[in-house]
Write an enzyme that holds these catalytic residues in place. Structure first.
Site, PDB file in Angstrom:
ATOM      1  N   GLY A 201       0.803  -1.303   0.034  1.00 53.45           N
ATOM      2  CA  GLY A 201       0.142  -0.136   0.130  1.00 53.45           C
ATOM      3  C   GLY A 201       0.920   1.179  -0.086  1.00 53.45           C
ATOM      4  N   VAL A 203       3.000   4.812   1.130  1.00 52.87           N
ATOM      5  CA  VAL A 203       4.036   4.990   2.255  1.00 52.87           C
ATOM      6  C   VAL A 203       3.390   5.491   3.589  1.00 52.87           C
ATOM      7  CG1 VAL A 203       6.166   6.488   2.691  1.00 52.87           C
ATOM      8  CG2 VAL A 203       5.749   5.379   0.608  1.00 52.87           C
ATOM      9  N   ALA A 205       0.546   4.566   5.280  1.00 54.89           N
ATOM     10  CA  ALA A 205       0.276   3.575   5.907  1.00 54.89           C
ATOM     11  C   ALA A 205       1.398   2.550   6.356  1.00 54.89           C
ATOM     12  CB  ALA A 205      -0.754   2.663   5.186  1.00 54.89           C
ATOM     13  N   GLY A 206       2.232   2.315   5.328  1.00 52.71           N
ATOM     14  CA  GLY A 206       3.539   1.369   5.610  1.00 52.71           C
ATOM     15  C   GLY A 206       4.355   2.113   6.715  1.00 52.71           C
ATOM     16  N   GLU A 224       5.549  -3.310   0.930  1.00 52.96           N
ATOM     17  CA  GLU A 224       5.662  -2.986  -0.856  1.00 52.96           C
ATOM     18  C   GLU A 224       4.658  -1.744  -1.032  1.00 52.96           C
ATOM     19  OE1 GLU A 224       7.085  -4.015  -3.316  1.00 52.96           O
ATOM     20  OE2 GLU A 224       6.572  -6.000  -3.915  1.00 52.96           O
ATOM     21  N   CYS A 258       1.495   0.771  -8.809  1.00 55.79           N
ATOM     22  CA  CYS A 258       2.839   1.086  -7.873  1.00 55.79           C
ATOM     23  C   CYS A 258       3.960   1.330  -9.010  1.00 55.79           C
ATOM     24  CB  CYS A 258       3.201   0.251  -7.052  1.00 55.79           C
ATOM     25  SG  CYS A 258       3.713  -1.555  -7.717  1.00 55.79           S
TER      26      CYS A 258
HETATM   27  P1  NAD Z   1      -3.426   2.262   1.284  1.00 60.01           P
HETATM   28  O1  NAD Z   1      -2.043   2.494   2.012  1.00 60.01           O
HETATM   29  O2  NAD Z   1      -4.534   3.528   1.421  1.00 60.01           O
HETATM   30  O3  NAD Z   1      -4.172   1.087   1.766  1.00 60.01           O
HETATM   31  C1  NAD Z   1      -3.560  -0.284   1.587  1.00 60.01           C
HETATM   32  C2  NAD Z   1      -4.227  -1.084   2.748  1.00 60.01           C
HETATM   33  O4  NAD Z   1      -3.632  -0.605   4.063  1.00 60.01           O
HETATM   34  C3  NAD Z   1      -5.774  -1.234   2.819  1.00 60.01           C
HETATM   35  O5  NAD Z   1      -6.140  -2.260   3.019  1.00 60.01           O
HETATM   36  C4  NAD Z   1      -5.862  -0.062   3.920  1.00 60.01           C
HETATM   37  O6  NAD Z   1      -7.047  -0.360   4.612  1.00 60.01           O
HETATM   38  C5  NAD Z   1      -4.703  -0.430   4.994  1.00 60.01           C
HETATM   39  N1  NAD Z   1      -4.569   0.571   5.909  1.00 60.01           N
HETATM   40  C6  NAD Z   1      -4.415   1.861   5.613  1.00 60.01           C
HETATM   41  N2  NAD Z   1      -3.764   2.667   6.589  1.00 60.01           N
HETATM   42  C7  NAD Z   1      -3.527   1.595   7.567  1.00 60.01           C
HETATM   43  C8  NAD Z   1      -2.937   1.830   8.986  1.00 60.01           C
HETATM   44  N3  NAD Z   1      -2.412   2.806   9.436  1.00 60.01           N
HETATM   45  N4  NAD Z   1      -2.649   0.589   9.454  1.00 60.01           N
HETATM   46  C9  NAD Z   1      -3.034  -0.687   8.886  1.00 60.01           C
HETATM   47  N5  NAD Z   1      -3.436  -0.745   7.651  1.00 60.01           N
HETATM   48  C10 NAD Z   1      -3.885   0.402   7.022  1.00 60.01           C
HETATM   49  O7  NAD Z   1      -3.115   2.028  -0.131  1.00 60.01           O
HETATM   50  P2  NAD Z   1      -4.026   1.798  -1.421  1.00 60.01           P
HETATM   51  O8  NAD Z   1      -4.860   3.127  -1.825  1.00 60.01           O
HETATM   52  O9  NAD Z   1      -5.066   0.603  -1.217  1.00 60.01           O
HETATM   53  O10 NAD Z   1      -2.952   1.256  -2.556  1.00 60.01           O
HETATM   54  C11 NAD Z   1      -2.332   2.236  -3.282  1.00 60.01           C
HETATM   55  C12 NAD Z   1      -0.809   2.371  -2.810  1.00 60.01           C
HETATM   56  O11 NAD Z   1      -0.233   1.140  -2.757  1.00 60.01           O
HETATM   57  C13 NAD Z   1       0.011   3.189  -3.646  1.00 60.01           C
HETATM   58  O12 NAD Z   1       0.828   3.977  -2.900  1.00 60.01           O
HETATM   59  C14 NAD Z   1       0.934   2.139  -4.577  1.00 60.01           C
HETATM   60  O13 NAD Z   1       2.000   2.690  -5.021  1.00 60.01           O
HETATM   61  C15 NAD Z   1       0.912   1.027  -3.484  1.00 60.01           C
HETATM   62  N6  NAD Z   1       1.355  -0.265  -4.138  1.00 60.01           N
HETATM   63  C16 NAD Z   1       2.573  -0.964  -3.960  1.00 60.01           C
HETATM   64  C17 NAD Z   1       2.719  -2.081  -4.725  1.00 60.01           C
HETATM   65  C18 NAD Z   1       4.130  -2.497  -4.709  1.00 60.01           C
HETATM   66  O14 NAD Z   1       4.418  -3.565  -5.149  1.00 60.01           O
HETATM   67  N7  NAD Z   1       5.149  -1.996  -4.334  1.00 60.01           N
HETATM   68  C19 NAD Z   1       1.620  -2.602  -5.399  1.00 60.01           C
HETATM   69  C20 NAD Z   1       0.582  -2.156  -5.425  1.00 60.01           C
HETATM   70  C21 NAD Z   1       0.302  -0.732  -4.558  1.00 60.01           C
END
Ligand code: NAD
Length: 455
Positions: A201, A203, A205-206, A224, A258
């Site tokens: 997801g 950065v 949230a990461g 990721e 991503c």
């Molecule tokens: P997001 O971070 O908003 O959400 C991803 C997941 O994390 C969801 O399930 C969400 O409910 C959960 N989440 C959000 N905040 C959290 C927290 N504080 N604690 C625990 N869980 C939490 O991301 P998104 O909008 O769903 O996806 C898009 C992002 O993902 C982009 O930044 C994209 O680049 C990245 N991404 C990276 C890869 C890769 O392989 N590097 C692949 C796909 C997507």
């Protein structure tokens, strides 16, 4: 024109309620005791059963992805195809990496083993809602861990269907799914019994997950994250190929990958020809209904995503393809957006938000460069390091650049979105760690244990 409809791909998306994390962890912890004792062949058998079930619902699952996220149906079918194929790749990885090793250069009889960690928590994004989580899930399960999956709330329905097909393929408690947003994700990763976490997801949230797990050193966390991927176009490039690759890599999944291309660093001598070609190629990416087989550009996922796009194209930049948001397409309401291209001068580009921040929409910034050095410097001038493409027919020149490019995946004459699944995949810098995408994640899904016996 062929339009896929519920009549073709019928799917019932379940009503979703926030999951009970504690109960799921209890079930998964209980199941670990038996699952860790199974043989790899037994675990493979369960995965093959899951593969059959998923293949039986391929079209329905793809339809669910298109319906919930707006991903064009042809791309959604590709995603589920990759999910099905992933099981064979994961099995091959498990056989390769889980095999016990012996070190000959040791006085004592010894073995180096890979052992499951326990309960693993997998959090998925919306853009590949099934495939990306599934890669980590299959590796964890084959290694003997039990798994809890928390999907994106933006694709909760289709992930619920996937979760049911997976759950019924394994002994009770081996695979669990919990639904909900950030708070459910936080509860899952913070639970003391969750020993390994794989997050895909943003950065932001990461970072929140890294903070929540930092105190408990028994946890391993693979991240990721995002990307700000550059296509470098050198003066000797096949410009048709470069323009086609950039257009595709900025428009696939409406720029919500991503590894989407969001920066183009083009040699100043060919900039104007390249831009003309890019403009022409983008003409093929007309926003359309994601359920039509002919659609190449679906809507972005949400109103928030559309607002982020609108704010970006409202920035005072030199917009050479203006972009724009549409309320509806062919009478169908949705978060439709047009591809947009800005130009930025070399000396200021690296300071601009459009150059540094992920927009997650079909938007690129083009910068004219003066040398290979300048292109490399600019490509590296972001906090991300996921994918970079270089367009040149000169392999030696390409390889000389590779050593200096700060990206986990580097391509010659291929789009930044190129990731066939048969190789490892992952980012450097703020794009992540642990390499959960692609091959080899099963190593992360285990602990190494070294055994010695006195001779
Ligand atoms: P997001 O971070 O908003 O959400 C991803 C997941 O994390 C969801 O399930 C969400 O409910 C959960 N989440 C959000 N905040 C959290 C927290 N504080 N604690 C625990 N869980 C939490 O991301 P998104 O909008 O769903 O996806 C898009 C992002 O993902 C982009 O930044 C994209 O680049 C990245 N991404 C990276 C890869 C890769 O392989 N590097 C692949 C796909 C997507």
């Amino acid at each position: 024109m062929q339009r896929f409809s519920p009549g073709d791909f019928s799917i019932e998306l379940p009503a979703v309620v926030d999951g009970d994390v504690r109960a799921a962890v209890e079930r998964a912890s209980g199941a670990f005791v038996g699952w860790r004792g199974t043989t790899l062949a037994e675990r493979e058998g369960c995965l093959k059963r899951a593969q059959e079930r998923l293949a039986g619902k391929k079209e329905a699952l793809a339809y669910g992805i298109a319906l919930e996220t707006g991903k064009p149906i042809t791309e959604a079918l590709g995603e589920i195809g990759a999910v099905i194929a992933k099981i064979d790749l994961a099995i091959a990885d498990a056989r390769r990496y889980l095999a016990e090793q012996t070190e000959a250069d040791c006085a004592n009889p010894n073995s180096i083993r890979r052992r499951p960690r326990g309960v693993a928590g997998v959090i998925g994004p919306f853009n590949f809602p099934v495939h990306l989580a599934h890669g980590a899930i299959t590796a964890y399960l084959l290694a003997g861990n039990t798994v809890i999956f928390k999907p994106s709330p933006l694709a909760a329905g289709v992930c619920g269907v996937y979760g049911e097909l997976m759950r019924e393929s394994f002994p009770e408690g081996v695979f669990e799914i919990v639904q909900g947003g950030a708070s459910v994700g936080q509860a899952m990763v913070s639970h003391p019994a969750v020993r390994s976490v794989c997050f895909t997801g943003s950065v932001t949230a990461g970072r929140a997950i890294a903070k929540a797990t930092a105190e408990d050193l028994s946890k391993d966390v693979a991240l990721e994250l995002g990307g700000k991927n550059a296509a470098i176009v050198l003066a000797d490039a096949d410009l048709e190929l470069a323009a086609q690759s950039v257009a595709e890599a900025m428009c696939l999944t409406s720029g919500q990958r991503c590894n989407s291309t969001s920066r183009v660093l083009v040699d100043q001598r060919v900039e104007s020809t390249f831009i003309d070609l890019l403009r022409a190629k983008l003409g093929a990416f007309v926003p359309g209904d994601p359920l039509l087989a002919t659609t190449k550009l679906g809507p972005v996922v949400s109103d928030i995503a559309k607002q982020r796009y609108v704010e970006t194209i409202g920035q005072p930049l030199d917009w050479i393809v203006a972009g724009g948001a549409l309320e509806s397409v062919a009478g169908k309401r949705g978060h439709y957006v047009l591809p947009a291209v800005a130009r930025a001068p070399l000396r200021v580009a690296a300071n601009l938000p459009i150059f540094r921040d992920e927009v997650f929409a079909p938007v690129v910034v083009v910068v004219a460069t003066t040398s290979d050095e300048a292109a490399i410097g600019l490509a590296n001038a972001t906090d991300y390091g996921l994918t970079t493409s270089v367009f040149t027919p000169d392999r030696d020149r390409f390889l000389a650049m590779v050593d200096r490019l700060e990206a986990g995946n580097v391509y010659q004459n291929l789009p930044t979105t190129f990731s066939p699944g048969t190789l490892p995949f992952g980012g450097w810098k703020n794009s992540g760690n642990g390499r959960p995408g692609g091959r080899g994640f099963v190593r992360f899904a285990t602990d190494e244990q070294v055994v010695q016996m006195k001779k």
